[in-house]
Design a protein around this motif. Structure first.
Motif: not given
Length: 837
Positions: A409-410, A421-430, A502-505
């Protein structure tokens, strides 16, 4: 009131006064006299006539202010009614339009910020601004341990007793700033809460504790209250007898929840919501130590619960009165009556269906407005709260693995909103980086990923009454604490917060970038503009967003549009917008920042699934809290919030796509993505349980993967756990933990027809394990199973482990890389088994 005074009042008014009117005037004068007496030095220096004259002037000013407030409320109520009518004009079915005004719908047809979304946005922004306060209250070691010294330091600063702790001082200032800004916004919308310098924070008295020791409560408060606050009309302080009499009445009000003040036969109800904050605040503690002692002795909530609960309540009230007007409950009922009437007249054959829709919508309003009746039996409610929380603490220790499916869903929600999308997952790692907390702090201060930070168990279906004043309440509180700690220790809270933030940011960064590139909504690509307008973003909001200076979050994004950046816009730049809308500059900022947060958080809940008001009212709305039937039904729904929410949100959004290809593409992508992720989660769960991966060429595997990832999510942690696969019927599995446990109890006796012998002990151990907190942590599960639970099962039921191995081979063709009952594994997992080799 003396007869001569009554005559003077009647002469001033120009007509005879009724007894009720005279009583009201008398009460106002007495209240004003007490207010004069609070400044004791000044009051004692006056003559009695001077004190009465000053009290009369205060009472007169308040009467004039109340009259002005009443006129203001009439105007605000008319304007709210007009806004509601304008909104409903866009819908053929008026009940549908009103329903969409209450809670978020993902199909792009609402056209306004809903009450639920607005309340959540106000709350999250406020709690984010209180992040320093929350940090102090959460405690040490990931919030697992309370820190009484830090709590006391914070309360001392709030009470103005500076102790030299800069962290506590900053946290206290954040609390005062947030509560004052919420009070002002509440009043601007029609509320009436006066400023009091001696109000520090909400307090809580558990009625059951006060009732058990009423005399003790009175005597304790004789020591704890601030005697300077209790003065007679002449300025002298109350003596012990007078104060004890006051506290005796106060304790009765607490114990009876105010029913002692009811005038029998007169109408009573919840009253105008804009008056909710205007109740007299009459218990004044002398200092922070007295406040904390009182909370520990007679309160049912922690300091964190008290403070967040206060923000919750006023945020909800602000959203309701800004949408429906000062008398929001009556305004909703009036609008619903008119909508139902219009729909019945439009198509009389649908009258019965409209009545059913109205009942469902009323339940939704009750959920959004938090108009919940107290449980019929607190003991029954607390008992089932304990049971449900233990289910979380015992069964979801490995849910962090299942949370892999959240990325489906994310990714899809990010793509739909034009986000990389990849930026979202990258921000999740951050966000998950343990060596750098900067990104987490920025997101936290912006109000992102708040629920897990404050320990909410809503996502897991284990929120309770929040009271610990009785034995059953203490057990419920303990079990909820255990559940929260399991979610923390497993890493699930951190992962959920990381995904949400990560998603909302990233979405805030995307909106900030769009607001830099497009002068108006009409200049944007049509799908983007339509989506934003459907969620209530107006041209005026966009104009305000454009004036804000986005923040650079150093890696997360360099155009992050936040509520704080909107509030930092110089007032002079917004005067023209405010004048055009006929509101103040502060109201322009409030509207634009709340709309931003509402849009971001609504999409955030599409990305990281969490049941909200619409789902809760659907699951629980018809069941009475604190009854056997109601609590059993609530337990039936436990862990099903995820699949229900998937249906109400993503299935609805998919079916709202304009073309058949769009519908198939959205739903097909969602199902395929979550099924693949469900397959990964399923295999990882098998490995941490000590088994080799399941053969993926087996159709049964993909059926299980679909249910675990694409439809059931966290419910799959129960449905596919060992505790439910070991002989449970499909009906028990579908019925949830409570049905599975009931069946397990009935099946403790050996089934002779199935060749069972001496299995009761092993089954009992399995049942106990399914309710033992921390028993299912993903990184200790295999160890605790093999070194403890397997040994017990074999001891009580010899041959139990051999049958366990046989069942795995027979049902799924699986071998064990860590044989049941063995203290150490003999080999590593055979990953090639997943390919059928």
């Amino acid at each position: 009131m003396r007869p001569e005074c009554e005559n003077e009042v009647a002469a001033a008014v120009g007509r005879p006064m009724t007894a009720a009117e005279l009583a009201d005037v008398d009460a106002r004068l007495r209240s004003a006299q007490r207010e004069v007496a609070r400044d004791r030095d000044a009051a004692l220096a006056m003559t009695p006539d001077q004190r009465r004259q000053q009290a009369a002037e205060i009472a007169a000013r308040k009467l004039l202010a109340e009259a002005e407030k009443k006129r203001e409320r009439v105007v605000l109520q008319v304007l709210a009614a007009e806004r509601i009518e304008n909104h409903l004009a866009g819908f053929d079915k008026k009940l549908e339009g009103l329903d969409r005004l209450l809670a978020f719908m993902p199909d792009g047809r609402t056209g306004t910020v809903t009450v639920e979304s607005q309340a959540r946005a106000i709350r999250q922004e406020a709690v984010g601004r209180m992040s320093d306060t929350i940090d102090v209250l959460k405690g040490r070691f990931l919030g697992l341990l309370n820190d009484p010294a830090a709590n006391l330091a914070l309360v001392r600063e709030i009470f103005g007793q500076s102790g030299g702790d800069p962290t506590a001082r900053t946290a206290a200032k954040a609390w005062r700033d947030v509560t004052e800004s919420l009070r002002q916004r509440y009043n601007a919308a029609g509320g009436d809460v006066g400023y009091r310098a001696d109000w520090h924070m909400p307090r809580d008295h558990a009625a059951a504790l006060v009732a058990k020791n009423r005399e003790g409560w009175i005597e304790d408060h004789m020591r704890w209250v601030d005697r300077e606050q209790y003065a007679n009309p002449d300025g002298t302080l109350m003596d012990d007898a007078q104060l004890r009499e006051f506290l005796t009445h106060a304790s009765l009000t607490i114990i009876t929840n105010g029913t002692n003040k009811i005038d029998p036969g007169q109408f009573r109800g919840s009253g105008m919501r804009a008056n909710h904050g205007n109740e007299a605040r009459q218990i004044h503690y002398r200092d922070a130590e007295a406040f904390i002692e009182a909370q520990q002795a007679y309160g049912g909530k922690s300091l964190l619960d008290l403070m967040v609960g206060h923000v919750d309540g006023i945020s909800r009230d602000i959203a309701l009165i800004e949408t429906f007007g000062p008398n929001s409950d009556l305004a909703y009922r009036t609008a619903a009556d008119r909508a139902q009437q219009a729909d019945d007249v439009r198509d009389p054959l649908q009258a019965e269906a409209n009545a059913k829709e109205r009942r469902r919508m009323d339940r939704l309003y009750e959920e959004v407005a938090s108009l919940h009746e107290p449980p019929a039996s607190a003991a029954i409610a607390n008992g089932f709260d304990t049971y449900r929380a233990l289910n979380v603490a015992a069964r979801l220790g490995s849910s962090v693995i299942t949370a892999l499916t959240d990325h489906g869903p994310v990714g899809i929600t990010a793509h739909l909103n034009g986000m990389p999308v990849l930026k979202v997952f990258g921000n999740e790692l951050r966000q998950l980086n343990p060596l750098n907390a900067e990104h987490r702090r920025l997101a936290q201060r912006a109000g992102l990923g708040i629920n897990q930070m404050i320990g909410s168990l809503n996502r897991w279906g284990a929120d309770g009454l929040g009271t610990s004043s009785t034995v059953s309440g203490k057990l419920a509180k303990w079990s909820q604490g255990a559940a929260a700690r399991v979610m923390q220790a497993s890493g699930m809270n951190a992962l959920t917060m990381g995904q949400q933030r990560a998603f909302t940011a990233t979405y805030m960064d995307t909106l900030g970038d769009l607001s830099r590139r497009y002068a108006s909504l009409d200049d944007m690509q049509a799908p983007d503009a339509k989506r934003l307008r459907s969620q209530g973003v107006t041209d005026a909001d966009w104009d305000v967003w454009k004036l804000a200076q986005p923040e650079d979050w150093r890696g997360t994004g360099d155009t992050v549009l936040t509520a704080a950046s909107i509030r930092d816009i110089p007032d002079a730049q917004l005067e023209a917008i405010a004048a055009a809308r006929g509101v103040t500059v502060q109201q322009v900022k409030d509207r634009a920042s709340t709309t931003l947060m509402a849009v971001v958080l609504d999409e955030g809940q599409m990305a990281v699934i969490e049941p909200a008001a619409r789902e809760r009212s659907m699951m629980y709305g018809t069941f009475e809290r604190g009854t056997w039937g109601g609590e059993i039904a609530r337990s039936f729904w436990q862990f099903k919030g995820f699949p229900i929410t998937m249906m109400t949100r993503h299935f609805r959004r998919g079916m709202a796509m304009q073309t058949g290809a769009g519908k198939v593409g959205y739903l097909g992508t969602m199902m395929a993505t979550t099924t693949v992720l469900g397959a990964m989660a399923y295999q990882l769960n098998e490995i941490v349980s000590g088994k080799d991966p399941m053969d993926m060429s087996d159709p049964k595997f993909w059926g299980a993967a679909f249910l675990k990832g694409g439809s059931l999510g966290l419910y799959g942690d129960f449905l596919f756990a060992d505790t439910s696969r070991g002989g449970s019927s499909p009906l028990a599995a579908i019925g949830g933990p409570i049905a599975g446990d009931l069946e397990a109890l009935f099946k403790l006796k050996d089934d002779v027809n199935a060749g069972e012998a001496n299995q009761a002990g092993g089954k009992a151990v399995r049942l106990v394990k399914s309710h033992t907190p921390f028993a299912n942590l993903w990184y200790t599960k295999a160890t605790t199973d093999h070194l403890f639970f397997h040994q017990l099962q074999e001891q009580f039921s010899p041959g139990y482990l051999r049958r366990m191995r046989q069942r795995a081979r027979r049902e799924n063709g699986q071998e064990w890389w860590w044989e049941p009952g063995q203290p150490l594994p003999e080999r590593a997992p055979d990953l090639e088994a997943a390919m059928g080799e």
